[in-house]
Design an enzyme around this catalytic site. Structure first.
Site, PDB file in Angstrom:
ATOM      1  N   LEU A  73       0.841  -1.194   0.000  1.00  7.93           N
ATOM      2  CA  LEU A  73       0.000   0.000   0.000  1.00  7.93           C
ATOM      3  C   LEU A  73       0.871   1.237   0.000  1.00  7.93           C
ATOM      4  O   LEU A  73       1.844   1.314   0.750  1.00  7.93           O
ATOM      5  CB  LEU A  73      -0.893   0.000   1.252  1.00  7.93           C
ATOM      6  N   SER A  74       0.513   2.219  -0.853  1.00  5.91           N
ATOM      7  CA  SER A  74       1.127   3.527  -0.806  1.00  5.91           C
ATOM      8  C   SER A  74       2.631   3.426  -1.019  1.00  5.91           C
ATOM      9  O   SER A  74       3.089   2.980  -2.058  1.00  5.91           O
ATOM     10  CB  SER A  74       0.768   4.194   0.520  1.00  5.91           C
ATOM     11  N   ALA A  75       3.430   3.838  -0.024  1.00  2.00           N
ATOM     12  CA  ALA A  75       4.872   3.709  -0.179  1.00  2.00           C
ATOM     13  C   ALA A  75       5.252   2.253  -0.346  1.00  2.00           C
ATOM     14  O   ALA A  75       6.179   1.911  -1.073  1.00  2.00           O
ATOM     15  CB  ALA A  75       5.574   4.310   1.020  1.00  2.00           C
TER      16      ALA A  75
END
Length: 438
Positions: free
Chosen positions: A170-172
């Site tokens: 997720l995300s980074a």
């Protein structure tokens, strides 16, 4: 995902027999360092939900990226089971991701191990993976190399199948996932990039914000070159990639999903025009891009109105999972669809390497006449419903846009509400198509 990273370099040797590492994290721009951190960091940690116990693993390798390794191995997991590597987002921990993402549910049900790499504020002030730093997110270096060592450890200590290793984040963590898929295509059979960015979009922290928020104006071939150049000389097969993106994400803008689609379809050498599309629950549109054999190679999921986070759908249904919390948003169980795209709902190993996703027939290659498992003492029941409803009720599963009966693995056709079948339960959890009557 919060947008302000710092990071830590190093290098290491990839796992023997596999060469790729795992992806780093989405961090964001130096432009709004203090203000962004306040705006994007949740006011509190994700709520603690009851979940299976995680174990921390030490001594998994030289660990050049200074990461912690946590693992979840279901009791009685046999040798040769698949492995999923799951990377958290900024401000999160391995425990947050384990508790809220839903991966432990399917690990228990379908039989696979999960490894959760964890970074810390020692690497990055917001505990983001360093997806934007070429000294840490490239093959053999830093955090990517540490993840690769975790995979090697799991293969040797848990007996994980080296042909069925997958990575998600997720995300980074999604940004690092994309990097890992490009760095180690011979290690990872598939990946899922949730609210993330294209592989190697940024090579320095100063470029992170532009990648998150702006169109980079690159052609599909230029995006594909970033994958090919991550492991020069490697020519395939490429990992099968799922892309998840909310249309109202103003941390990692939706243009990143388009760029990811361009990048991975080009790496596969296939068209950027979807082979098929369908509407799923939670305002989700699924676009499928098939390879030359007709199997889904890239799948893109666009979730209407969703902001920055991982899509979950709390509940007890087969296609429901997860818990809501900071960056865990209630729309659809992305983990379920990702796992079935990779073929994790089938206990049998794939018939080819590393592809595990069926198109018209599941990886278990069932015969037209399924094995007989019914007994005269079991009171057979019949259920008539459309393919979508049969799946939600737990009598069938979806893979590659098709529906298969649980147990017999019989192909029921396209996964939608327009196709209806009668399923007969001949023994607990074992269903066969019985359209001619029960």
């Amino acid at each position: 995902m919060p947008r302000t990273p710092t990071s830590v370099p190093v290098s290491a040797t990839p796992p023997s027999g596999r060469r790729r590492g795992v992806l780093a994290s989405l961090a964001a721009a130096l432009l709004t360092l203090a203000a962004s951190a306040l705006t994007l960091t949740p006011s509190g940690a994700s709520p603690a939900h009851a979940a299976s116990t995680l174990n921390q693993v030490t001594g998994f390798g030289s660990n050049p990226g200074n990461l912690a390794m946590y693992s979840y191995v279901p009791q009685g997991l046999p040798q040769g089971a698949p492995l999923v590597v799951a990377l958290h987002g900024c401000t999160q921990t391995a425990t947050d991701y384990h508790n809220d993402s839903g991966w432990s549910k399917y690990a228990d049900q379908w039989g696979f191990a999960v490894v959760y790499p964890q970074t810390s504020s020692a690497n990055n002030s917001l505990s983001c993976f360093s997806w934007f730093d070429s000294t840490k997110d490239t093959r053999g270096n830093g955090e990517a190399a540490s993840v690769a060592q975790m995979v090697s450890y799991a293969e040797s200590h848990y007996g994980s199948d080296s042909h069925r290793v997958y990575v998600t984040g997720l995300s980074a963590g999604a940004g690092m996932t994309a990097d890992l898929l490009a760095d180690y295509p011979d290690v990872f059979a598939g990946g899922a990039i949730d609210s993330g960015l294209p592989a190697q979009c940024a090579t320095a922290q100063s470029a992170a914000s532009s990648c998150q928020m702006n169109n980079q104006n690159l052609t599909p071939a230029q995006w594909g070159d970033k994958v090919r150049n991550s492991d020069p000389g490697y020519s395939g097969p490429w990992p099968r990639v799922a892309i998840w993106q909310g249309t109202s994400d103003y941390t990692v803008y939706p243009v990143n999903a388009t760029e990811l689609r361009d990048q991975w379809t080009n790496a596969w050498g296939i068209s950027q025009t979807a082979s098929s599309t369908q509407t799923l629950t939670g305002g989700t549109t699924e676009s499928i891009y098939n390879d030359s054999t007709g199997k889904p190679a890239v799948e893109m999921y666009s979730i209407s109105g969703m902001g920055h986070g991982l899509a979950v759908d709390p509940g007890s249904g087969t296609a429901q999972c997860g818990s809501t919390g900071a960056y865990f948003l209630s729309y659809i169980c992305s983990t379920y669809y990702t796992a079935t795209f990779w073929g994790l709902n089938s206990s049998a190993p794939p018939t080819s390497t590393p592809s595990t996703t069926p198109s018209t027939t599941p990886s278990t290659t069932p015969t037209s006449t399924p094995p007989t498992t019914s007994t005269s003492s079991y009171p057979a029941q019949c259920f008539t419903a459309n393919n979508y409803a049969q799946t939600v009720a737990g009598r069938a599963y979806q893979s590659g846009g098709y529906t298969y009966a649980n147990g017999s693995n019989q192909n029921m056709g396209l996964w939608n509400v327009a196709v209806t079948h009668t399923l007969k339960e001949t023994s607990p959890g074992y269903y066969v198509i019985a359209d001619s009557g029960c």
